[in-house]
Write an enzyme that holds these catalytic residues in place. Structure first.
Site, PDB file in Angstrom:
ATOM      1  N   SER A  35     -15.915  54.893  35.037  1.00  0.00           N
ATOM      2  CA  SER A  35     -16.484  54.508  33.746  1.00  0.00           C
ATOM      3  C   SER A  35     -15.764  55.177  32.584  1.00  0.00           C
ATOM      4  O   SER A  35     -15.638  56.398  32.526  1.00  0.00           O
ATOM      5  CB  SER A  35     -17.973  54.891  33.695  1.00  0.00           C
TER       6      SER A  35
ATOM      7  N   HIS B 109     -15.791  48.330  31.854  1.00  0.00           N
ATOM      8  CA  HIS B 109     -14.943  48.080  33.010  1.00  0.00           C
ATOM      9  C   HIS B 109     -14.206  46.759  32.809  1.00  0.00           C
ATOM     10  O   HIS B 109     -14.826  45.699  32.727  1.00  0.00           O
ATOM     11  CB  HIS B 109     -15.778  48.039  34.296  1.00  0.00           C
TER      12      HIS B 109
ATOM     13  N   HIS C 154     -19.839  48.344  41.686  1.00  0.00           N
ATOM     14  CA  HIS C 154     -20.949  49.239  41.981  1.00  0.00           C
ATOM     15  C   HIS C 154     -22.019  48.551  42.834  1.00  0.00           C
ATOM     16  O   HIS C 154     -22.250  47.344  42.708  1.00  0.00           O
ATOM     17  CB  HIS C 154     -21.635  49.728  40.693  1.00  0.00           C
TER      18      HIS C 154
ATOM     19  N   TYR D 200     -25.169  48.981  42.427  1.00  0.00           N
ATOM     20  CA  TYR D 200     -26.297  48.598  41.578  1.00  0.00           C
ATOM     21  C   TYR D 200     -26.095  47.264  40.864  1.00  0.00           C
ATOM     22  O   TYR D 200     -27.037  46.697  40.309  1.00  0.00           O
ATOM     23  CB  TYR D 200     -26.632  49.698  40.556  1.00  0.00           C
ATOM     24  N   GLU D 201     -24.858  46.747  40.869  1.00  0.00           N
ATOM     25  CA  GLU D 201     -24.617  45.443  40.258  1.00  0.00           C
ATOM     26  C   GLU D 201     -25.177  44.297  41.097  1.00  0.00           C
ATOM     27  O   GLU D 201     -25.215  43.157  40.635  1.00  0.00           O
ATOM     28  CB  GLU D 201     -23.114  45.231  40.046  1.00  0.00           C
TER      29      GLU D 201
ATOM     30  N   ALA E  90     -17.146  58.905  36.335  1.00  0.00           N
ATOM     31  CA  ALA E  90     -17.942  59.665  35.380  1.00  0.00           C
ATOM     32  C   ALA E  90     -19.192  60.150  36.108  1.00  0.00           C
ATOM     33  O   ALA E  90     -19.792  59.402  36.877  1.00  0.00           O
ATOM     34  CB  ALA E  90     -18.329  58.784  34.193  1.00  0.00           C
TER      35      ALA E  90
ATOM     36  N   MET F 121     -22.986  57.282  40.569  1.00  0.00           N
ATOM     37  CA  MET F 121     -23.415  56.030  41.195  1.00  0.00           C
ATOM     38  C   MET F 121     -22.255  55.275  41.839  1.00  0.00           C
ATOM     39  O   MET F 121     -22.289  54.042  41.913  1.00  0.00           O
ATOM     40  CB  MET F 121     -24.104  55.146  40.156  1.00  0.00           C
ATOM     41  N   SER F 122     -21.246  55.987  42.300  1.00  0.00           N
ATOM     42  CA  SER F 122     -20.064  55.310  42.843  1.00  0.00           C
ATOM     43  C   SER F 122     -19.329  56.227  43.797  1.00  0.00           C
ATOM     44  O   SER F 122     -19.892  57.195  44.315  1.00  0.00           O
ATOM     45  CB  SER F 122     -19.130  54.894  41.691  1.00  0.00           C
TER      46      SER F 122
ATOM     47  N   ASN G 171     -21.982  64.129  30.981  1.00  0.00           N
ATOM     48  CA  ASN G 171     -23.278  64.550  30.436  1.00  0.00           C
ATOM     49  C   ASN G 171     -23.852  65.624  31.351  1.00  0.00           C
ATOM     50  O   ASN G 171     -23.479  65.727  32.523  1.00  0.00           O
ATOM     51  CB  ASN G 171     -24.250  63.370  30.322  1.00  0.00           C
TER      52      ASN G 171
ATOM     53  N   HIS H  38     -25.744  55.960  28.118  1.00  0.00           N
ATOM     54  CA  HIS H  38     -24.551  55.336  28.694  1.00  0.00           C
ATOM     55  C   HIS H  38     -23.401  55.248  27.691  1.00  0.00           C
ATOM     56  O   HIS H  38     -22.238  55.415  28.060  1.00  0.00           O
ATOM     57  CB  HIS H  38     -24.881  53.942  29.224  1.00  0.00           C
TER      58      HIS H  38
END
Length: 314
Positions: free
Chosen positions: A35, A68, A92, A94-95, A122, A229-230, A253, A287
């Protein structure tokens, strides 16, 4: 099922072999840009260069995430004309893709001839010593989804790629990690960088929601230094294919570890709703800020090659 997967990869490979210029058809390094880190593509020389959208490649899963680009880029890195293929934007779970389909690009890279894969992402910092902007070289991971059975290698084994039960205790190549630390020290001395390089453990979660405070505390107590998440599904597929792996997280973050304010706290009883909203939202993940931090880091990316078949992004 696995025969069908191999057939789909073969069709995608056939498409690329017909489109990609011959001099770029045998990359030895595969890079997955996380990301906000699409700026890594700027390190690829303008010529020779070829790119194609994921949606143009047969069976290639599309990327739908903000920031992306969703394209596969073939080219060379200066100064040594290192042949590479980059995923400018990743896929991902979650997509809505299956956990198995996320591994399609990695297996395609293997068929292209890639023997080393570099994965960037990230991530949220769980380790209290980490600061936004720090980089962390992965030396281990926690795959909670995999432990629960959501695993990219679940189902009949793809014997033409790897063994049924691959070990992951050596997933993150020690030689590549050593090389990154060595190169980082040289860059830090020469450029006076304030960005720090860490090494630690990555926790993979499904997303797309950012973690709760309690979930962050659990992950930290389990030994995770960052959370994202990846990355882990791709790493597992790469090791199944016997590829060397280097993975680097950018801390974009700081995760919230402390418990939030309580409704029965006497100190907040006279507060306005506006003040309460500000108190509960302080420090929460955003985000847009994650993407901005990634873009800033990408502008500082440098590429070095010090040995045959070794490419390092730091």
């Amino acid at each position: 099922m696995e025969n069908a997967t191999s057939q789909r990869i073969a069709e995608a490979l056939h498409y690329l072999q017909a489109k990609v210029p011959p001099k770029l058809q045998q990359p030895i390094i595969g890079i997955i840009c996380g990301s906000g880190l699409n700026g890594l593509a700027e390190a690829v020389l303008p010529e020779p260069r070829f790119e194609t959208l994921y949606t143009d490649i047969p069976h290639f899963p599309p990327s739908t995430v903000q920031g992306h680009a969703g394209k596969l880029l073939f080219g060379v890195f200066e100064p040594d004309a290192l042949p590479v293929v980059l995923m400018v934007g990743r896929i991902h779970f979650y997509e809505g893709h299956s956990i198995q389909s996320i591994t399609f690009p990695v297996r395609l890279m293997k068929r292209l001839g890639v023997d080393t894969i570099i994965v960037t992402n990230a991530a949220g910092g769980l380790n209290e010593d980490y600061a936004v902007g720090d980089l962390m070289v992965l030396n281990d991971h926690i795959n909670l989804a995999g432990l629960a059975g959501i695993h990219p290698l679940r189902g009949p084994n793809a014997d033409d790629f790897g063994v049924r039960f691959p070990a992951l205790s050596d997933a993150y190549d020690l030689d590549l990690r050593r090389l990154v630390h060595h190169l980082w020290k040289e860059l830090d001395r020469d450029a006076g960088s304030t960005r720090r390089l860490r090494e630690g453990t990555y926790a993979f979660v499904g997303g797309p929601s950012y973690e709760t405070r309690a979930e962050c505390r659990i992950l930290r107590r389990l030994g995770a230094d960052v959370v994202g998440m990846s990355t882990v599904p791709e790493i597992i597929a790469a090791r199944h294919c016997n590829m060397r792996v280097l993975a680097i997280s950018l801390v974009t973050n700081n995760a919230l570890l402390e418990a939030g304010p309580r409704g029965d706290d006497v100190q907040i009883q006279g507060s306005s709703r506006q003040d309460l909203t500000k108190a509960i939202q302080e420090g929460r993940a955003n985000h847009d800020e994650v993407i901005d931090a990634g873009k800033k880091a990408a502008r500082e990316v440098q590429v070095s090659r010090t040995a045959p078949n070794q490419g390092i992004i730091i």
